[in-house]
Design an enzyme around this catalytic site. Structure first.
Site, PDB file in Angstrom:
ATOM      1  N   GLN A   1      42.062  46.856  33.539  1.00  0.00           N
ATOM      2  CA  GLN A   1      40.772  46.936  33.038  1.00  0.00           C
ATOM      3  C   GLN A   1      39.752  46.968  34.284  1.00  0.00           C
ATOM      4  O   GLN A   1      39.795  46.184  35.062  1.00  0.00           O
ATOM      5  CB  GLN A   1      40.621  45.591  32.305  1.00  0.00           C
ATOM      6  CG  GLN A   1      39.099  45.253  31.840  1.00  0.00           C
ATOM      7  CD  GLN A   1      39.125  43.722  31.373  1.00  0.00           C
ATOM      8  OE1 GLN A   1      39.785  42.855  31.730  1.00  0.00           O
ATOM      9  NE2 GLN A   1      38.261  43.893  30.304  1.00  0.00           N
ATOM     10  N   GLY A   2      38.728  47.997  34.128  1.00  0.00           N
ATOM     11  CA  GLY A   2      38.015  48.118  35.174  1.00  0.00           C
ATOM     12  C   GLY A   2      36.456  47.867  34.647  1.00  0.00           C
ATOM     13  O   GLY A   2      35.527  48.861  34.269  1.00  0.00           O
ATOM     14  N   TYR A   3      36.249  46.563  34.601  1.00  0.00           N
ATOM     15  CA  TYR A   3      34.976  46.078  33.983  1.00  0.00           C
ATOM     16  C   TYR A   3      34.076  45.519  35.131  1.00  0.00           C
ATOM     17  O   TYR A   3      33.127  45.999  35.406  1.00  0.00           O
ATOM     18  CB  TYR A   3      35.041  44.872  32.951  1.00  0.00           C
ATOM     19  CG  TYR A   3      35.274  45.273  31.632  1.00  0.00           C
ATOM     20  CD1 TYR A   3      35.803  46.417  31.211  1.00  0.00           C
ATOM     21  CD2 TYR A   3      34.904  44.571  30.541  1.00  0.00           C
ATOM     22  CE1 TYR A   3      35.909  46.867  29.885  1.00  0.00           C
ATOM     23  CE2 TYR A   3      34.844  44.807  29.181  1.00  0.00           C
ATOM     24  CZ  TYR A   3      35.570  45.924  28.843  1.00  0.00           C
ATOM     25  OH  TYR A   3      35.538  46.300  27.356  1.00  0.00           O
ATOM     26  N   SER A   4      34.714  44.510  35.957  1.00  0.00           N
ATOM     27  CA  SER A   4      33.767  43.696  36.729  1.00  0.00           C
ATOM     28  C   SER A   4      33.492  44.398  38.237  1.00  0.00           C
ATOM     29  O   SER A   4      34.415  45.275  38.359  1.00  0.00           O
ATOM     30  CB  SER A   4      34.834  42.446  37.239  1.00  0.00           C
ATOM     31  OG  SER A   4      35.032  41.480  36.032  1.00  0.00           O
TER      32      SER A   4
ATOM     33  N   SER B   1      43.021  43.220  37.501  1.00  0.00           N
ATOM     34  CA  SER B   1      44.398  42.734  37.333  1.00  0.00           C
ATOM     35  C   SER B   1      45.460  43.734  37.464  1.00  0.00           C
ATOM     36  O   SER B   1      45.311  44.793  36.403  1.00  0.00           O
ATOM     37  CB  SER B   1      44.509  41.783  36.145  1.00  0.00           C
ATOM     38  OG  SER B   1      43.557  40.559  36.292  1.00  0.00           O
TER      39      SER B   1
ATOM     40  N   GLU C   1      40.544  40.852  24.240  1.00  0.00           N
ATOM     41  CA  GLU C   1      40.990  40.006  25.428  1.00  0.00           C
ATOM     42  C   GLU C   1      41.022  38.562  25.388  1.00  0.00           C
ATOM     43  O   GLU C   1      41.951  37.738  25.785  1.00  0.00           O
ATOM     44  CB  GLU C   1      40.127  40.499  26.679  1.00  0.00           C
ATOM     45  CG  GLU C   1      40.573  39.946  27.916  1.00  0.00           C
ATOM     46  CD  GLU C   1      39.586  40.354  29.218  1.00  0.00           C
ATOM     47  OE1 GLU C   1      38.637  40.920  28.859  1.00  0.00           O
ATOM     48  OE2 GLU C   1      40.252  39.917  30.212  1.00  0.00           O
TER      49      GLU C   1
ATOM     50  N   GLU D   1      31.392  28.943  30.640  1.00  0.00           N
ATOM     51  CA  GLU D   1      30.142  28.678  30.400  1.00  0.00           C
ATOM     52  C   GLU D   1      29.590  29.969  29.545  1.00  0.00           C
ATOM     53  O   GLU D   1      28.679  29.574  28.627  1.00  0.00           O
ATOM     54  CB  GLU D   1      29.238  28.624  31.734  1.00  0.00           C
ATOM     55  CG  GLU D   1      29.279  27.444  32.601  1.00  0.00           C
ATOM     56  CD  GLU D   1      30.592  27.597  33.447  1.00  0.00           C
ATOM     57  OE1 GLU D   1      31.277  28.202  33.435  1.00  0.00           O
ATOM     58  OE2 GLU D   1      31.036  26.345  33.603  1.00  0.00           O
TER      59      GLU D   1
HETATM   60  C1  LIG Z   1      42.746  35.903  37.018  1.00  0.00           C
HETATM   61  C2  LIG Z   1      41.371  36.524  36.786  1.00  0.00           C
HETATM   62  C3  LIG Z   1      41.669  38.088  36.345  1.00  0.00           C
HETATM   63  C4  LIG Z   1      40.725  39.056  36.266  1.00  0.00           C
HETATM   64  N1  LIG Z   1      40.977  40.278  35.865  1.00  0.00           N
HETATM   65  C5  LIG Z   1      39.853  41.123  35.649  1.00  0.00           C
HETATM   66  C6  LIG Z   1      40.392  42.563  35.054  1.00  0.00           C
HETATM   67  O1  LIG Z   1      41.316  42.737  35.042  1.00  0.00           O
HETATM   68  N2  LIG Z   1      39.192  43.230  35.258  1.00  0.00           N
HETATM   69  C7  LIG Z   1      37.893  42.963  35.454  1.00  0.00           C
HETATM   70  O2  LIG Z   1      37.039  43.823  35.184  1.00  0.00           O
HETATM   71  N3  LIG Z   1      37.583  41.607  35.763  1.00  0.00           N
HETATM   72  C8  LIG Z   1      38.697  40.667  35.874  1.00  0.00           C
HETATM   73  N4  LIG Z   1      38.450  39.629  36.321  1.00  0.00           N
HETATM   74  C9  LIG Z   1      37.033  39.121  36.560  1.00  0.00           C
HETATM   75  C10 LIG Z   1      36.325  38.354  35.330  1.00  0.00           C
HETATM   76  O3  LIG Z   1      36.028  38.974  34.320  1.00  0.00           O
HETATM   77  C11 LIG Z   1      34.959  37.724  36.035  1.00  0.00           C
HETATM   78  O4  LIG Z   1      35.443  36.655  37.227  1.00  0.00           O
HETATM   79  C12 LIG Z   1      34.135  36.861  35.186  1.00  0.00           C
HETATM   80  O5  LIG Z   1      33.524  37.669  34.092  1.00  0.00           O
HETATM   81  C13 LIG Z   1      33.117  35.971  36.000  1.00  0.00           C
HETATM   82  O6  LIG Z   1      32.416  36.848  36.836  1.00  0.00           O
HETATM   83  P1  LIG Z   1      32.133  36.469  38.216  1.00  0.00           P
HETATM   84  O7  LIG Z   1      33.369  36.600  39.019  1.00  0.00           O
HETATM   85  O8  LIG Z   1      31.345  37.952  38.914  1.00  0.00           O
HETATM   86  O9  LIG Z   1      31.280  35.150  38.355  1.00  0.00           O
HETATM   87  P2  LIG Z   1      29.526  34.973  38.148  1.00  0.00           P
HETATM   88  O10 LIG Z   1      29.172  35.758  36.886  1.00  0.00           O
HETATM   89  O11 LIG Z   1      28.954  35.472  39.451  1.00  0.00           O
HETATM   90  O12 LIG Z   1      29.468  33.476  37.770  1.00  0.00           O
HETATM   91  C14 LIG Z   1      29.291  32.426  38.501  1.00  0.00           C
HETATM   92  C15 LIG Z   1      29.166  31.226  37.857  1.00  0.00           C
HETATM   93  O13 LIG Z   1      27.964  31.279  37.150  1.00  0.00           O
HETATM   94  C16 LIG Z   1      28.225  31.026  35.828  1.00  0.00           C
HETATM   95  N5  LIG Z   1      27.273  31.645  34.979  1.00  0.00           N
HETATM   96  C17 LIG Z   1      26.877  32.790  35.254  1.00  0.00           C
HETATM   97  N6  LIG Z   1      26.005  33.449  34.118  1.00  0.00           N
HETATM   98  C18 LIG Z   1      25.739  32.534  33.540  1.00  0.00           C
HETATM   99  C19 LIG Z   1      25.042  31.989  32.378  1.00  0.00           C
HETATM  100  N7  LIG Z   1      24.111  33.209  31.770  1.00  0.00           N
HETATM  101  N8  LIG Z   1      24.857  30.763  31.869  1.00  0.00           N
HETATM  102  C20 LIG Z   1      25.937  29.857  32.320  1.00  0.00           C
HETATM  103  N9  LIG Z   1      26.424  29.975  33.333  1.00  0.00           N
HETATM  104  C21 LIG Z   1      26.532  31.208  33.892  1.00  0.00           C
HETATM  105  C22 LIG Z   1      29.587  31.147  35.405  1.00  0.00           C
HETATM  106  O14 LIG Z   1      30.083  30.474  34.464  1.00  0.00           O
HETATM  107  C23 LIG Z   1      30.311  30.979  36.957  1.00  0.00           C
HETATM  108  O15 LIG Z   1      30.562  29.420  36.972  1.00  0.00           O
HETATM  109  C24 LIG Z   1      39.293  38.756  36.498  1.00  0.00           C
HETATM  110  C25 LIG Z   1      39.068  37.468  36.659  1.00  0.00           C
HETATM  111  C26 LIG Z   1      39.971  36.407  37.103  1.00  0.00           C
HETATM  112  C27 LIG Z   1      39.765  34.797  37.481  1.00  0.00           C
END
Ligand SMILES: Cc1cc2nc3c(=O)[nH]c(=O)nc-3n(C[C@H](O)[C@H](O)[C@H](O)COP(=O)(O)OP(=O)(O)OC[C@H]3O[C@@H](n4cnc5c(N)ncnc54)[C@H](O)[C@@H]3O)c2cc1C
Length: 404
Positions: A130-133, A165, A248, A389
């Site tokens: 999955q290429g989202y983040s 992942s 998902e 959150e």
């Molecule tokens: C085990 C694991 C597997 C993953 N696998 C994939 C994958 O295969 N493909 C992929 O694309 N991504 C993957 N991810 C990424 C995952 O989708 C992101 O880590 C997640 O969406 C959070 O984004 P971020 O890490 O940039 O945190 P941020 O968005 O920077 O968030 C930081 C903090 O701020 C809080 N926050 C942010 N916005 C808000 C809001 N509007 N209201 C309240 N609180 C808020 C969050 O809850 C968090 O505590 C994976 C992550 C993990 C941990």
């Protein structure tokens, strides 16, 4: 005998007679076969089992028959789960193809896209990631910047994905890209699929605190996707992205919340509470009860919550109409299932005491060393697939319809 009973009898005979006996008793999540061009085999018979089930449509039991699925309704699919469970067989195939992009293609794909990709998912030929983040697009996913430029019948991709992942083990990626940088954030996003075996795709594993590297950074430098692999049209990717997240979140809630302590489910006899068994072996009994009243209370609470969660998931699955897609309610399963898993991992840590803090060495059993790692892994549960959150925001706005 006909209907569900007839299906059960036939299936039972097939599973008992034809599936390699050595697979029985290997139902744990670690036995999941992910398929792919260079598949890892959790068991020597994993691939053969996958293919023999796929031939009967049983790796994707509810998908339509024309793409190689089983065409089963929910009642028949439930029987399949029960019969696999009875012999403690693993699920024949798992992964993001079956759980995420497959259901999304069924909803949004053109006939040609379904014909091209679904049979390969069902047979486990292709492993998907999955290429989202991106570095600046996680919770705020719509800020993604990976550039996608249309050239003839191709799209040229430049940018970086992160936390991919199993990116290093996958063959194809489903990705969100930006085809229009001037449009509103959610517009101008295009959902597309591309083969990762090409020079413009570089995957670098990221090492975690647990010592594992389940995810990667993915760099795209003039990588190419076919225009025919755009899903739902150029610029209409946001709708697809959200639908896929529903699948998902259901998957994550299910996998982690449904889990239960490892290696404990008996194949016959009265069901035992695996958490209580674990507690008893570390804490001991006093007057027929767990010796420590505080831990006893926590074991009972987590066990009851786990049971209620399983029943609620089952009720939701039974009540869902055939082909019904997950709505924003999937956020409820995601948040509850993952937080429950973290509570359970913390509790198992407390039960095992210092024995659950080992990293290596003979002073620790295999299960204890595994415990340290699964506890560390569980920290990510409430982040992956959207943080807790963010799930609360979705529940507040889209389920409860509370004002901003
Ligand atoms: C085990 C694991 C597997 C993953 N696998 C994939 C994958 O295969 N493909 C992929 O694309 N991504 C993957 N991810 C990424 C995952 O989708 C992101 O880590 C997640 O969406 C959070 O984004 P971020 O890490 O940039 O945190 P941020 O968005 O920077 O968030 C930081 C903090 O701020 C809080 N926050 C942010 N916005 C808000 C809001 N509007 N209201 C309240 N609180 C808020 C969050 O809850 C968090 O505590 C994976 C992550 C993990 C941990």
């Amino acid at each position: 005998m006909s209907g569900v009973d007839g299906f059960r009898a036939e299936l039972r005979e097939f599973l008992e007679r034809q599936v390699p006996e050595s697979l029985r008793g290997h139902s744990g999540a670690e036995m999941g076969f992910w398929g792919g061009r260079k598949p890892e085999l959790p068991h020597p018979e994993s691939k053969r089992f996958c293919l023999m089930m796929a031939e009967r449509g049983l790796t994707a039991p509810t998908w339509p028959k024309e793409y190689g699925g089983g065409g089963l309704d929910a009642a028949h699919a439930k029987v399949l789960g029960e019969e696999l469970g009875r012999l403690r067989l693993p699920v024949p195939l798992t992964g993001f193809g079956l759980q995420m992009i497959g259901p999304t293609l069924l909803q949004f794909g053109t006939e040609a896209q379904k014909q091209e990709h679904l049979p390969k998912i069902i047979r486990g030929d292709i492993r998907w990631c999955q290429g989202y983040s991106e570095p600046n697009a996680g919770s705020d996913l719509a800020s993604l910047q990976t550039a996608a430029k249309i050239e003839g019948d191709e799209i040229i991709l430049n940018g970086q994905k992160v936390w991919t992942s199993y990116g290093d083990k996958s063959d194809w990626m489903f990705a969100l890209t930006r085809t229009d940088g001037s449009a509103k954030k959610q517009q101008g996003i295009t959902f597309l699929l591309f083969d990762m075996a090409q020079p413009g795709v570089e995957v670098r594993p990221i090492k975690l605190i647990s010592g594992n590297s389940p995810f990667c950074e993915t760099f795209l430098t003039d990588a190419r996707a076919k225009l025919s692999n755009v899903i739902n049209g150029v610029g209409n990717g946001w709708e697809v992205a959200k639908a896929l997240l529903g699948h998902e979140r259901n998957m994550i809630g299910n996998v982690f919340g449904g889990g239960g302590p490892r290696g404990a489910a008996p194949s016959s006899g009265p069901p035992k509470n695996a958490l209580a068994e674990l507690a008893r072996s570390y804490i001991g009994d006093q007057n027929g009860k767990l010796a420590d009243p505080v831990l006893r209370d926590r074991v009972v609470q987590v066990s009851m919550d786990h049971r209620c969660f399983l029943l609620t998931m089952q009720r939701s699955a039974d009540g869902a109409k055939a082909g019904q897609r997950p709505g924003p309610e999937s956020s409820i399963f995601k948040i509850y299932g993952t937080e429950l898993n973290q509570r359970r991992e913390e509790l198992m840590l407390s039960l095992r005491g210092p024995q659950s803090l080992g990293w290596e060495g003979e002073a620790f059993s295999r299960e204890e060393l595994e415990q340290t790692r699964t506890w560390l892994r569980s920290r990510g549960n409430t982040i992956e697939g959207g943080t807790s959150e963010v799930q609360l925001n979705i529940i507040a706005k889209r389920v409860l319809e509370l004002p901003d």
